[in-house]
Design an enzyme around this catalytic site. Structure first.
Site, PDB file in Angstrom:
ATOM      1  N   GLY A 188      41.408 -31.651 -49.862  1.00 33.78           N
ATOM      2  CA  GLY A 188      42.526 -31.379 -50.769  1.00 33.78           C
ATOM      3  C   GLY A 188      42.977 -29.929 -50.712  1.00 33.78           C
ATOM      4  O   GLY A 188      44.178 -29.632 -50.725  1.00 33.78           O
ATOM      5  N   THR A 189      42.024 -29.028 -50.639  1.00 32.69           N
ATOM      6  CA  THR A 189      42.374 -27.601 -50.634  1.00 32.69           C
ATOM      7  C   THR A 189      43.245 -27.270 -49.428  1.00 32.69           C
ATOM      8  O   THR A 189      44.288 -26.610 -49.556  1.00 32.69           O
ATOM      9  CB  THR A 189      41.080 -26.749 -50.609  1.00 32.69           C
ATOM     10  OG1 THR A 189      40.325 -27.075 -51.778  1.00 32.69           O
ATOM     11  CG2 THR A 189      41.388 -25.268 -50.580  1.00 32.69           C
ATOM     12  N   ASN A 226      43.182 -32.775 -63.005  1.00 37.26           N
ATOM     13  CA  ASN A 226      41.762 -33.019 -62.754  1.00 37.26           C
ATOM     14  C   ASN A 226      40.878 -32.826 -63.978  1.00 37.26           C
ATOM     15  O   ASN A 226      39.754 -33.295 -63.992  1.00 37.26           O
ATOM     16  CB  ASN A 226      41.261 -32.121 -61.617  1.00 37.26           C
ATOM     17  CG  ASN A 226      41.736 -30.699 -61.735  1.00 37.26           C
ATOM     18  OD1 ASN A 226      42.938 -30.450 -61.907  1.00 37.26           O
ATOM     19  ND2 ASN A 226      40.835 -29.756 -61.656  1.00 37.26           N
ATOM     20  N   GLN A 285      43.616 -36.264 -57.592  1.00 34.46           N
ATOM     21  CA  GLN A 285      43.012 -37.037 -58.690  1.00 34.46           C
ATOM     22  C   GLN A 285      43.715 -38.363 -58.920  1.00 34.46           C
ATOM     23  O   GLN A 285      43.323 -39.130 -59.802  1.00 34.46           O
ATOM     24  CB  GLN A 285      43.040 -36.210 -59.981  1.00 34.46           C
ATOM     25  CG  GLN A 285      42.184 -34.966 -59.913  1.00 34.46           C
ATOM     26  CD  GLN A 285      40.692 -35.267 -59.913  1.00 34.46           C
ATOM     27  OE1 GLN A 285      40.260 -36.312 -60.403  1.00 34.46           O
ATOM     28  NE2 GLN A 285      39.903 -34.365 -59.375  1.00 34.46           N
ATOM     29  N   SER A 344      42.487 -36.283 -51.031  1.00 35.26           N
ATOM     30  CA  SER A 344      41.182 -35.808 -50.573  1.00 35.26           C
ATOM     31  C   SER A 344      40.227 -36.980 -50.519  1.00 35.26           C
ATOM     32  O   SER A 344      40.049 -37.683 -51.520  1.00 35.26           O
ATOM     33  CB  SER A 344      40.682 -34.743 -51.560  1.00 35.26           C
ATOM     34  OG  SER A 344      39.371 -34.363 -51.213  1.00 35.26           O
ATOM     35  N   GLY A 345      39.596 -37.184 -49.351  1.00 33.82           N
ATOM     36  CA  GLY A 345      38.753 -38.366 -49.143  1.00 33.82           C
ATOM     37  C   GLY A 345      37.633 -38.540 -50.141  1.00 33.82           C
ATOM     38  O   GLY A 345      37.371 -39.637 -50.623  1.00 33.82           O
ATOM     39  N   HIS A 346      36.983 -37.420 -50.506  1.00 33.57           N
ATOM     40  CA  HIS A 346      35.770 -37.582 -51.333  1.00 33.57           C
ATOM     41  C   HIS A 346      36.084 -37.995 -52.759  1.00 33.57           C
ATOM     42  O   HIS A 346      35.180 -38.304 -53.526  1.00 33.57           O
ATOM     43  CB  HIS A 346      34.889 -36.327 -51.279  1.00 33.57           C
ATOM     44  CG  HIS A 346      35.442 -35.102 -51.937  1.00 33.57           C
ATOM     45  ND1 HIS A 346      35.076 -34.722 -53.199  1.00 33.57           N
ATOM     46  CD2 HIS A 346      36.316 -34.160 -51.504  1.00 33.57           C
ATOM     47  CE1 HIS A 346      35.684 -33.583 -53.511  1.00 33.57           C
ATOM     48  NE2 HIS A 346      36.452 -33.237 -52.501  1.00 33.57           N
ATOM     49  N   THR A 391      40.045 -30.121 -33.025  1.00 31.41           N
ATOM     50  CA  THR A 391      39.565 -31.464 -32.676  1.00 31.41           C
ATOM     51  C   THR A 391      39.481 -32.307 -33.939  1.00 31.41           C
ATOM     52  O   THR A 391      38.944 -31.871 -34.954  1.00 31.41           O
ATOM     53  CB  THR A 391      38.185 -31.357 -31.985  1.00 31.41           C
ATOM     54  OG1 THR A 391      38.358 -30.562 -30.805  1.00 31.41           O
ATOM     55  CG2 THR A 391      37.646 -32.725 -31.613  1.00 31.41           C
ATOM     56  N   CYS A 394      31.783 -20.543 -64.307  1.00 32.44           N
ATOM     57  CA  CYS A 394      31.048 -19.304 -64.513  1.00 32.44           C
ATOM     58  C   CYS A 394      31.600 -18.273 -63.544  1.00 32.44           C
ATOM     59  O   CYS A 394      31.549 -18.465 -62.337  1.00 32.44           O
ATOM     60  CB  CYS A 394      29.587 -19.562 -64.203  1.00 32.44           C
ATOM     61  SG  CYS A 394      28.513 -18.652 -65.272  1.00 32.44           S
TER      62      CYS A 394
END
Ligand code: PLP
Length: 364
Positions: A51-52, A131, A159, A177-179, A215, A303
């Site tokens: 995503g980034t 998100n 999201q 984003s795949g994850h 690649t 943080c």
């Protein structure tokens, strides 16, 4: 992924048969992701690392490809850092950026986007779903506004994938984003509408139609394609199931924990997200208490330099810094069921009572 990792290990850009076998798998995955996004052509899908990268490529690429002498970008105050930090860098380079705010609803008012338009606006970048609070933005209307104004529209759909229908957003550029929807980490895609010009982020080979050199990550793409297929076949039943679990979680927590309220709950939201303010409780302490009981939740606060910074999204929707530090984001997914939700409610009720006993503060 396994056959691609172990047997069909070719480089998708090679002309020998190993390469061509990998290329075939890559192109099947491209069509699967294209279907998920409602793309007319598979060539509109550019595989990237996540995503980034897709957000960076969309914004930097669209602004970089524009030939205007002055450039202006419209985004929102509740975007992910993958959008906000790109915009801040563009500002340092002389591009004007307008950050449209949101009220307590967490939903952008399209009229504010319209008011922000300037003759030199080249791009609007507004996320599809937030998100932290899960609010769904009026992307279709923003896309129409962008089109009638001759401005490109990018939407961060990280999201939204798997949680909302994606076929009809109207965006010219769209990030996934795949994850976030069942594929491994390290793979994502940017939808680039046919004929939209994009300056590449990196310099290198001619892969991905010269939009993303390097690649190709064939195992990642294959996995993302399969995840997209799964969503294409299970979307309605799975989103309804998750929404029911989320509603139950929220309802039962709010009924049992005093001085708790759900953020942006009256707005359209993704079915899996609930963000709850537990007044007077340190969010981090709640995350740790629940972690000890086996539940992984998020406080949204980050943080930085030793201090817990309140979330920029929660302060943008009107929470005080203290309240923003007392929020927990619950996200449900494919692996969750009603037994887990019941156990989580019990754990939240017990943890909230325990934490309030440990450090009582005036609430209400
Ligand atoms: N955009 C949004 C809305 C996100 O929630 C995230 C990650 O959580 C990203 C972008 C970044 O995606 P990735 O982790 O794949 O780089």
């Amino acid at each position: 992924m396994l056959p691609v990792l172990t047997e069909s290990y070719g480089n998708a850009s090679s002309i020998h048969h190993f390469g061509q076998a990998a290329k075939q798998r890559l192109e099947i995955a491209r069509r699967q992701v294209a279907r998920l996004l409602g793309a007319r052509k598979a060539t509109e899908i550019v595989f990237v690392s996540g995503g980034t990268e897709a957000d960076n490529l969309a914004i930097t690429g669209a602004v970089g490809a524009s030939t205007r002498s002055t450039k202006h970008v419209i985004t929102s105050t509740i975007e992910h850092p993958a959008v906000l930090n790109v915009c801040r860098e563009l500002e340092a380079e002389g591009v004007a950026v307008t950050y449209v705010g949101v009220g307590g609803s967490g939903v952008i008012d399209v009229r504010d986007v319209r008011r922000a338009l300037r003759p030199d606006t080249v791009l609007i970048s507004i996320m599809h779903a937030n998100n932290e609070v899960g609010t769904v933005q009026p992307v279709r209307e923003i896309a129409e506004l962008a089109r009638e104004s001759g401005v490109l529209f990018h939407s961060d759909g990280v999201q939204a994938a798997g949680k909302l229908p994606l076929e009809d957003t109207g965006a010219d550029l769209y990030t996934v984003s795949g994850h976030k929807f069942g594929a491994p980490k390290g793979i994502g895609a940017l939808y680039v509408r046919d004929k939209v010009k994009l300056a590449p982020l990196m310099r290198g080979g001619k892969q991905e139609r010269e939009r993303r050199p390097g690649t190709e990550n064939v195992p990642g793409a294959v996995a993302m394609g399969r995840a997209a297929e799964w969503i294409n076949s299970n979307f309605a039943s799975e989103t309804a199931r998750i929404a029911e679990l989320r509603d139950r979680l929220e309802r039962e927590i709010l009924a049992s924990v005093p001085h708790a309220r759900a953020n942006c709950a009256a707005s359209p939201r993704t079915p899996n997200t609930s963000n709850i303010l537990f007044e007077g409780i340190e969010g981090e302490a709640m995350v740790i208490a629940l972690d000890l009981k086996g539940f992984a939740v998020s406080s949204g606060a980050a943080c930085s330099s030793g201090a817990v910074e309140p979330s920029h999204v929660l302060t943008a929707v009107g929470l005080s810094k203290d309240d923003a530090r007392s929020c927990i984001r619950f996200s449900l997914g494919r692996q969750n069921d009603e037994h887990q939700v019941a156990a989580l409610v019990e754990a939240v009720v017990a943890s909230a009572a325990h934490l309030r006993r440990l450090s009582p503060v005036a609430v209400g």
